[in-house]
Enzyme design. Structure first.
Site, PDB file in Angstrom:
ATOM      1  N   TYR A 109      10.901   0.623   1.979  1.00 24.44           N
ATOM      2  CA  TYR A 109       9.481   0.308   1.778  1.00 24.44           C
ATOM      3  C   TYR A 109       8.683   1.560   2.096  1.00 24.44           C
ATOM      4  CZ  TYR A 109       4.830  -1.598   2.536  1.00 24.44           C
ATOM      5  OH  TYR A 109       3.481  -1.824   2.463  1.00 24.44           O
ATOM      6  N   GLU A 197       1.455   1.290  -2.762  1.00 28.58           N
ATOM      7  CA  GLU A 197       2.583   0.600  -2.137  1.00 28.58           C
ATOM      8  C   GLU A 197       3.794   0.617  -3.065  1.00 28.58           C
ATOM      9  OE1 GLU A 197       2.631  -3.772  -1.649  1.00 28.58           O
ATOM     10  OE2 GLU A 197       2.909  -3.370   0.488  1.00 28.58           O
TER      11      GLU A 197
END
Ligand code: ADP
Ligand code: MG
Length: 388
Positions: A109, A197
């Site tokens: 991530y 993101e």
């Protein structure tokens, strides 16, 4: 402003950030054609909507055989996809991203956003990619790594190495990671993003670091600087009433409750929403008509509130400073001439020319109740709506 994954990946490519080979399509025929052009054997079909959680909701499909792509595309286009981010009403799928299937070794991530408490950009990264970062942060906060960037110095390579070492990446991947983080930072600043993101950021089986998903949001106040970013706006993904409100310079956000609120000033608007909740109901919107609202603006604002079918009552809560109360009253009276008001209306006017404003409203013959303060107003409107 939010953009689609395929648009975010176009920006990534411009900045040299590796993404899978792929293209956006609008029909099953195009999807089939596009799949043929993709070099990899496995192709992935991804619904393009302004919401995440598509994987779990069936919006990301793997085609092991390219012949299956047209059928998968047909099944997704025009379908309403409900994910944990869309709300129960879901979103209609109008576009697809057809891209190469990547051989995933590990899912990480990585995101970059502005931390308002520290007034600086921060990278957030974790080895626990592919799932919701909120959940990782809640259950295992030690697995979430943060790296703050000094905005006056900008991104430095040591920032990237700090993260890569803490993630425990292999030397070959560290290099790619440090370079990617730098490119992301450049994009973030130059394009006026508020959030980038990548979930998941993957390490492929042959040791390449690739952004498999891409979400980018922009600060609306920076859009004037980048025409290319502005062109990414997709009105299909926005609330109709919000589009209408933005045309009139209103700060309007539609919510799920049933009390429409018309307020001036963001602080008072927030307080009004809180007080409506305290009185036992839910606001149908956030609406700040702004400090210098004209009679015209107020009229449009009022019409937008009434156009929302969920609105069962309206609470007007104005503190007249720069905006004078008689202007607000004039706008409401004008709006009432054009649309019939069938829901209860409670008005609280305070400050500059409040008395004149109230006189005008009373004299207009409109069916309304007056409140002398915010708490009284909220209680009155909640009571009137619950009685219906
Ligand atoms: P969302 O976050 O909306 O669920 P993602 O783009 O993250 O959508 O995709 C969900 C999952 O699908 C990913 O975690 C990954 O496992 C898989 N996936 C997505 N794109 C690809 C791709 N190009 N190749 C292989 N797997 C993919
Ligand atoms: Mg994702």
């Amino acid at each position: 402003m939010n953009i689609h994954e395929f648009q975010a990946k176009m920006l990534f490519s411009q900045y040299g950030i590796p993404v899978p080979q792929g293209k956006a399509v609008y029909s099953a025929d195009e999807a089939e054609q596009c799949a043929k052009e993709i070099k990899a054997d496995i192709v992935v079909v991804k619904a393009q909507i302004h919401a995440g959680g598509r994987g779990k909701a069936g919006g990301v499909k793997l085609a092991r055989n390219k012949k299956d792509v047209a059928g998968i595309a047909k099944g997704l286009l025009g379908k309403t996809l409900v994910t944990h981010q869309t709300g129960p009403e879901g979103r209609c799928v109008r576009k697809l991203l057809i891209e190469e299937g990547v051989d995933i070794g590990k899912e990480l991530y990585l995101s970059l956003l502005v931390d308002r408490t520290y007034s600086r950009p921060v990278f957030i990264t974790s080895l626990e990619g592919g799932m919701e970062i909120e959940e990782v942060a809640a259950r295992t906060p030690e697995k979430v790594i943060k790296e703050y960037i000094d905005p006056s110095a900008g991104y430095q390579q040591f920032n990237g190495r700090n993260m890569a070492f803490r993630l425990g990446l292999e030397p070959d991947i560290i290099k790619q990671f440090v370079s990617m983080a730098g490119r992301l930072y450049k994009l973030f600043v130059e394009k006026g993003a508020s959030l980038i993101e990548i979930n998941p950021l993957v390490i492929t089986k042959d040791n390449r670091l690739i952004a498999l998903d891409a979400k980018v949001s922009f600060d609306d106040n920076s859009l004037f600087k980048n025409e290319d970013v502005k062109a990414f706006r997709d009105l299909d993904e926005e609330e109709e009433l919000e589009i209408e409100a933005s045309k009139h310079g209103l700060n309007y956000v539609k919510l799920n409750g049933d009390i429409g609120c018309m307020v001036n000033g963001a602080g008072l608007a927030m307080a009004t929403m809180d007080v409506i909740k305290l009185a036992g109901s839910e606001p149908a919107n956030f609406l700040d008509v702004g400090g210098g609202a004209s009679k015209e603006t107020v009229k449009h604002a009022f019409q937008i509130l009434l156009a929302d079918k969920n609105v069962k009552g309206v609470f007007v809560n104005i503190f007249g400073g720069i905006v004078r109360c008689e202007r607000i009253a004039g706008g409401i009276i004008d709006a009432a001439k054009e649309v019939e008001i069938t829901v209860p209306l409670v008005i609280r006017l305070e400050g500059t020319n409040a008395k004149e404003g109230l006189e005008m409203l009373k004299g207009s013959g409109m069916n309304l109740e007056v409140a002398s303060d915010i708490w009284e107003g909220a209680q009155k409107i909640v009571k009137l709506v619950s009685r219906r």
